[in-house]
Design an enzyme around this catalytic site. Structure first.
Site, short mmCIF file in Angstrom:
data_model
loop_
_atom_site.label_atom_id
_atom_site.label_comp_id
_atom_site.label_asym_id
_atom_site.label_seq_id
_atom_site.Cartn_x
_atom_site.Cartn_y
_atom_site.Cartn_z
N ARG A 127 -50.13 -59.60 -35.07
CA ARG A 127 -50.88 -58.48 -35.67
C ARG A 127 -50.67 -57.27 -34.78
O ARG A 127 -51.04 -57.29 -33.61
CB ARG A 127 -52.36 -58.83 -35.79
CG ARG A 127 -53.23 -57.64 -36.17
CD ARG A 127 -54.64 -58.02 -36.55
NE ARG A 127 -54.69 -58.68 -37.84
CZ ARG A 127 -55.80 -58.84 -38.56
NH1 ARG A 127 -56.95 -58.37 -38.12
NH2 ARG A 127 -55.77 -59.47 -39.72
N HIS A 129 -50.04 -56.50 -45.23
CA HIS A 129 -50.86 -57.67 -44.87
C HIS A 129 -50.49 -58.80 -45.85
O HIS A 129 -51.28 -59.19 -46.71
CB HIS A 129 -52.34 -57.29 -44.97
CG HIS A 129 -53.27 -58.23 -44.24
ND1 HIS A 129 -52.83 -59.32 -43.53
CD2 HIS A 129 -54.63 -58.22 -44.13
CE1 HIS A 129 -53.88 -59.95 -43.01
NE2 HIS A 129 -54.97 -59.30 -43.36
N GLN A 149 -52.66 -62.00 -46.42
CA GLN A 149 -53.86 -61.69 -47.21
C GLN A 149 -53.52 -61.72 -48.71
O GLN A 149 -54.25 -62.31 -49.51
CB GLN A 149 -54.38 -60.30 -46.81
CG GLN A 149 -55.61 -59.86 -47.57
CD GLN A 149 -56.84 -60.66 -47.20
OE1 GLN A 149 -57.19 -60.74 -46.04
NE2 GLN A 149 -57.49 -61.24 -48.20
N ASP A 151 -61.13 -52.45 -50.07
CA ASP A 151 -60.95 -52.67 -48.62
C ASP A 151 -61.60 -51.49 -47.90
O ASP A 151 -61.92 -50.47 -48.54
CB ASP A 151 -59.43 -52.75 -48.32
CG ASP A 151 -59.11 -52.94 -46.85
OD1 ASP A 151 -59.99 -53.41 -46.10
OD2 ASP A 151 -57.97 -52.62 -46.45
N CYS A 191 -61.03 -58.09 -48.86
CA CYS A 191 -60.36 -58.86 -47.81
C CYS A 191 -61.28 -59.11 -46.61
O CYS A 191 -61.02 -60.02 -45.82
CB CYS A 191 -59.09 -58.16 -47.37
SG CYS A 191 -59.38 -56.48 -46.82
N ARG A 227 -57.40 -68.06 -47.21
CA ARG A 227 -56.53 -67.65 -46.11
C ARG A 227 -56.03 -68.89 -45.37
O ARG A 227 -54.87 -68.99 -44.98
CB ARG A 227 -57.27 -66.73 -45.12
CG ARG A 227 -57.74 -65.40 -45.66
CD ARG A 227 -56.59 -64.48 -45.99
NE ARG A 227 -55.68 -64.31 -44.89
CZ ARG A 227 -55.82 -63.45 -43.88
NH1 ARG A 227 -56.85 -62.63 -43.87
NH2 ARG A 227 -54.93 -63.35 -42.91
N1 CP Z 1 -58.98 -59.99 -43.83
C1 CP Z 1 -58.62 -60.09 -42.54
O1 CP Z 1 -57.45 -60.04 -42.19
O2 CP Z 1 -59.66 -60.29 -41.69
P1 CP Z 1 -59.59 -60.26 -40.09
O3 CP Z 1 -59.29 -58.83 -39.69
O4 CP Z 1 -60.92 -60.73 -39.64
O5 CP Z 1 -58.47 -61.17 -39.65
N1 NVA Z 2 -57.03 -52.27 -44.03
C1 NVA Z 2 -57.78 -53.03 -43.07
C2 NVA Z 2 -57.65 -54.48 -43.35
C3 NVA Z 2 -58.47 -55.38 -42.46
C4 NVA Z 2 -58.24 -56.83 -42.75
C5 NVA Z 2 -57.31 -52.70 -41.67
O1 NVA Z 2 -56.08 -52.57 -41.48
O2 NVA Z 2 -58.13 -52.54 -40.78
#
Ligand code: CP
Ligand code: NVA
Length: 308
Positions: free
Chosen positions: A106, A133, A136, A227, A267, A295
């Site tokens: 990430r 993502h 997701q 989101d 999400c 997930r």
């Molecule tokens: N939806 C999602 O990716 O959640 P986290 O940021 O908690 O991993």
């Molecule tokens: N768009 C959000 C998604 C979190 C799972 C972010 O990038 O923070």
């Protein structure tokens, strides 16, 4: 018994790293894992997690998925490893891929993720970047499939920022032939290259619509998705985005305009009163926690199909 077929690409950096058939296969394997109809052993395999941003769901679901497969996980916190001190990605990737069998990363820039993949001898998975993502999106479409059995005539409307989550919903939706509508304020449209690629995939170009009008976008929709307005890394834009997204809260007025069988997805994490009202978040139409659970199942499938 369902026979797992390895994915053709080494990495999963984008929804586009999989074909339409492969996504259907991942969803089927995931469903088998969920129903406890499938046993795949990844004993002695090690997953390395590199998270430059916070995470609850992605981190924990990857760890649990790996443990259910009989493997182990190494959590590489950038602040306690040399990553945070600026060791070049190409060196980190070459070292870690000699210890680990797969890396889930990430980070901010998609180009950094690609740099990891270029230098890693083992598969690299996108656990969220600013651009995409894709894990997701797999869980999202699994949840939609569970509800509507197939994707025919399903209309998914995403209301909010044309961000990483929206981009992956578009690409995965294009591969699955799902009608996707994105309603965002002016200036917050999804990535233009993502949209262009999606139009190249869709056989019927009418199946993807980008609009600045949430009211028309939700008409007759079966899935309403939102989101956060300010993603990780955008903390300094919060006040401006709160103003710019006025009118884009997924609330009961919007929900009323959707199809009677509409479900609500998010999400997570969610900010009630911002991108979603408390009432809609807690409504019986919410499938948000099924989505979060999925997930685990899709990532278990993904790991199995990448490294078994
Ligand atoms: N939806 C999602 O990716 O959640 P986290 O940021 O908690 O991993
Ligand atoms: N768009 C959000 C998604 C979190 C799972 C972010 O990038 O923070």
């Amino acid at each position: 018994m369902l026979k797992p077929i390895k994915l053709a690409n080494k990495n999963f950096l984008s929804s586009l790293d999989t074909s339409s058939e492969e996504i259907f296969h991942i969803l089927e394997i995931a469903k088998n894992f969920k129903d406890k109809d499938l046993n795949i052993e990844l004993q002695d395999k090690v997953l390395g997690l590199i998270f430059d941003k916070s995470s609850t769901r992605t981190r924990v679901s990857f760890k649990v998925a790996m443990s259910k497969l009989g493997g182990t996980t190494v959590d590489l916190n950038p602040t306690t490893s040399q990553i945070g001190r600026g060791e070049p990605i190409r060196d980190t990737a070459r070292v870690l891929s000699r210890y680990c069998d797969v890396l889930a990363i990430r980070t901010f820039k998609q180009s950094d993720l690609e740099e990891y993949a270029r230098w890693s001898s083992k598969p690299v998975i996108n656990a969220l970047t600013d651009l995409e993502h894709p894990c997701q999106a797999l869980a999202d479409y699994m949840t939609i499939k569970e509800e509507f059995i197939d994707f025919k005539n399903v209309v998914l409307t995403f209301i909010g920022d044309g961000n990483n989550v929206a981009n992956s919903l578009i690409l995965c939706g294009a591969l699955l032939g799902v009608e996707v509508r994105i309603a965002c304020p002016k200036g917050y449209e999804p990535n233009s290259i993502v949209v262009k690629k999606a139009y190249e995939i869709y056989k019927n170009k009418d199946l993807l619509k980008i609009t600045n009008d949430p009211n028309s976008a939700v008409l007759g929709a079966n899935v309403l998705y939102t989101d956060v307005w300010s993603s990780m890394g955008e903390e300094n834009l919060k006040e401006k985005k709160d103003r710019d997204f006025h009118g884009f809260t997924l609330d009961s007025d919007l929900l009323e305009k959707a199809a009677g069988n509409a479900i609500i997805l998010h999400c997570l994490p969610a900010y009630r009163g911002k991108e979603i009202s408390e009432e809609v978040f807690e409504s019986p139409q919410n499938r948000i926690f099924e989505q979060a659970e999925n997930r685990l199942h899709v990532q278990q499938a993904l790991l199995a199909l990448l490294i078994s």
